[in-house]
Each structure stands twice: as C-alpha cells, then as structure tokens.
Enzyme design. Structure first.
Site, PDB file in Angstrom:
ATOM      1  N   LEU A 142       0.861  -1.177   0.000  1.00  0.00           N
ATOM      2  CA  LEU A 142       0.000   0.000   0.000  1.00  0.00           C
ATOM      3  C   LEU A 142       0.896   1.225   0.000  1.00  0.00           C
ATOM      4  CD1 LEU A 142      -2.755  -0.805   2.678  1.00  0.00           C
ATOM      5  CD2 LEU A 142      -3.120  -0.480   0.226  1.00  0.00           C
ATOM      6  N   ASP A 143       0.431   2.293  -0.628  1.00  0.00           N
ATOM      7  CA  ASP A 143       1.204   3.525  -0.631  1.00  0.00           C
ATOM      8  C   ASP A 143       1.453   4.001   0.794  1.00  0.00           C
ATOM      9  OD1 ASP A 143       1.139   3.459  -3.365  1.00  0.00           O
ATOM     10  OD2 ASP A 143      -0.501   4.907  -3.557  1.00  0.00           O
ATOM     11  N   ARG A 144       2.518   4.725   0.970  1.00  0.00           N
ATOM     12  CA  ARG A 144       2.922   5.196   2.295  1.00  0.00           C
ATOM     13  C   ARG A 144       1.787   5.880   3.049  1.00  0.00           C
ATOM     14  NH1 ARG A 144       8.486   8.217   3.648  1.00  0.00           N
ATOM     15  NH2 ARG A 144       8.193   8.481   5.879  1.00  0.00           N
ATOM     16  N   ARG A 240      -4.938   6.627  -7.649  1.00  0.00           N
ATOM     17  CA  ARG A 240      -4.632   8.057  -7.554  1.00  0.00           C
ATOM     18  C   ARG A 240      -4.503   8.695  -8.932  1.00  0.00           C
ATOM     19  NH1 ARG A 240       0.396   7.737  -3.458  1.00  0.00           N
ATOM     20  NH2 ARG A 240       0.281  10.017  -3.607  1.00  0.00           N
TER      21      ARG A 240
END
Length: 316
Positions: A142-144, A240
């Site tokens: 998962l993205d930060r 995103r």
C-alpha cells in the site's frame, strides 16, 4: 538500491553448480534465497531460465538484479512500531497498515520504521520467507500515506499460494476513497498508465501498461464524493492517477492534484481483502474507516458508529 550483476564464467569456475557459484560471490546471503531466485527466473544464464543445479560452462553469462547487504538498508527489527493485527494463524498474518508507514525499505526509503522492520521483530522466522530479504513475507503493498488491510505470508507455502492468487487476479481488494467533486454515477476507468520521464509519478500514457479501475458511489457530500473502488489491474498509484485523470483527485493527495485540503494524509483506505487459504477456504476481512477520516466529512462527529474502527471477519 537494486544493482545489476553480470558474471562471465572463467575456467576456474567451470563445472560449478549455479547456486553454489552465486553463494561464493555473495556470502552474506543464504543459498536457499538464491535457489528461490533461480527457480523464479530472477537469475539467468545466457538469458535463459535454468535450475539451481545447472552446471556452469566456460564463457556462460550469469545475469541478475540484487540488493547486496553491504550496499542496501539492513533490515533491523523494530519492536517500537505499532501495527494492528486483524487475524493470524500458522500461515497468514492480516494487518491494518497505518497511514504514513512505508511497507518496506527501497529507493528513497532507507529508514528502519517500515512494516518490514516490524515484521522481522514480531516474527523473526519470516526473514526467510519470499524472494527478497527487504520484503519478508510481503506479497503486495500500500502507498505510504494510505491505510488498511494487507495479508502477509508467514510460511513459504503461503507465500507461493498468495503470489499465484495475485498473479491470476483471484485476490479480492476493495478500497474506500474520498475524491473532490461530484461523481454522478458508478463507472469504470480504463486508461493505460506509465511513469513520467523524471520521477515516479504515473500518468495516462499511450502504449503504457493496461490499468482498469471500477468504482461505486457510496455517498455525496458538499464538494466531495465517497467511493468504493476495485482495481482489475495492480499498477503503481493506479487509483490516484486514474481519478486525477477524470478530474476527481483523491483528497489529501499532494502528488496527484489535491494540495489545498487540510487532511494530513491520503484519503485512500484498503477496506476489504479476501483470499483463499491453503485448505481452499475463502477468507474475507473488513476494517472500517478511522475516526480521523470520518471526521473529515462528518466534522460534527455525528457519523456512523461514532467513528469507532470496526473489524469484521467472514469465512465461508
């Protein structure tokens, strides 16, 4: 930082097994790790996949990419980190990754406060699971600044099973996001994505990699829309980039077009995750939005369940 290595076999190494030859040149790592890499086709001889016991010949070319310990981040156990555990058994660990936590060290992330650092502290034996010592047991990310559910393999058998399920698109992943603007109806975004020439940002790109995102409208607010999202493909920053392309950037996304909002994190939450265990039983988990996220669009605090995090496990 991953480095590319090319070795041309000299007379002194003729007749050696490939796995033994690699270990002799990279003594800080186990033979088992390199055997896994060879079997997965990550180490090639003359640009061909071979077996670990392949016997080397004069002028054979051995190529692979690797992160040698002496030039990369040492994966140090970090017991101070806090990661909510949703479910656990002898093969799997399901966690809810906090926002702001990086999944594993890599380019630009040399700190020792990643999920991987927590994993080797909580489960010391997990360091030998998987193909990369910087990503022990980790099969997806998962993205930060995103939060939510992840499944981690505790055993090699579980790792191989999950990797196969991800490769075949059998894993169920559902995200809850808040975007700017009024999204009128449910829909699908089918736009190929590729990296910009400089940096890591993903953009719509002709000839890029196929990327498909499905979404449903959950609720409308003034200036925002709450959506449930499923991805048919797994490209970096896919959600995103896709919603920016259709004019509805994800709230809190400073990289992809939402620099004005007063949310100090990305409003992207992995809310549901499903996979098949080693016994063939389907497992599904769900975790609700945090109070921090609910308070953003219910500022009065009058939101469902008072903002308390809800964990739900379903098995069938």
């Amino acid at each position: 930082m991953f480095e590319k290595f090319t070795h041309i076999i000299k007379e002194a190494d003729v007749g050696k097994r490939l796995d033994k030859y690699i270990v002799e040149n990279f003594k800080d790592h186990s033979r088992a790790l390199f055997q896994k890499m060879i079997k997965e086709g990550q180490i090639l001889v003359n640009n061909k996949k071979v077996v670990p016991h392949h016997f080397l010949k004069l002028d054979d070319v051995v190529c692979f990419e690797f992160a040698p310990k002496e030039s990369s981040t040492e994966l140090t156990p970090n017991k101070k980190l806090k990661v909510p555990i949703i479910a656990e058994d002898e093969n799997y660990l399901v966690i809810s990754k906090p926002a702001s936590m990086v999944v594993h060290p890599g380019d630009g992330h040399k700190e020792q406060d990643t999920l991987a650092n927590w994993l080797v502290a909580y489960l010391p034996d997990i360091k030998d699971v998987g193909l990369d010592f910087l990503r022990p047991g980790i099969v997806h990310r998962l993205d930060r600044d995103a939060s939510g559910l992840m499944v981690v393999a505790k055993t090699e058998e579980a790792y191989k099973s999950l990797r196969k399920q991800f490769d075949k698109g059998k894993i169920t992943k559902e995200y809850t996001i808040l975007v700017r603007g009024d999204v009128k109806s449910d829909g699908t975004i089918d736009l190929s994505l590729g990296r910009v020439k400089k940096g890591f940002k993903m953009v719509k790109k002709e000839g890029g990699r196929e990327a498909i995102t499905h979404y449903k409208v959950l609720e409308h607010f003034k200036d925002f829309s709450l959506l449930s999202v499923k991805t048919e493909t797994g490209r970096m920053h896919q959600i995103r980039a896709h919603f920016l392309e259709i004019g509805h950037p994800v709230v809190g996304d400073k990289i992809y077009g939402d620099k004005t909002q007063k949310l100090n994190r990305l409003f992207l939450h992995a809310s549901r995750l499903g996979f098949e265990d080693l016994k063939g039983k389907w497992r599904e988990y769900e975790v609700d939005l945090s109070k921090e996220l609910k308070d953003f669009f219910y500022p009065s605090g009058d939101h469902p369940q008072g903002g308390k995090t809800r964990n739900k496990k379903q098995e069938k």
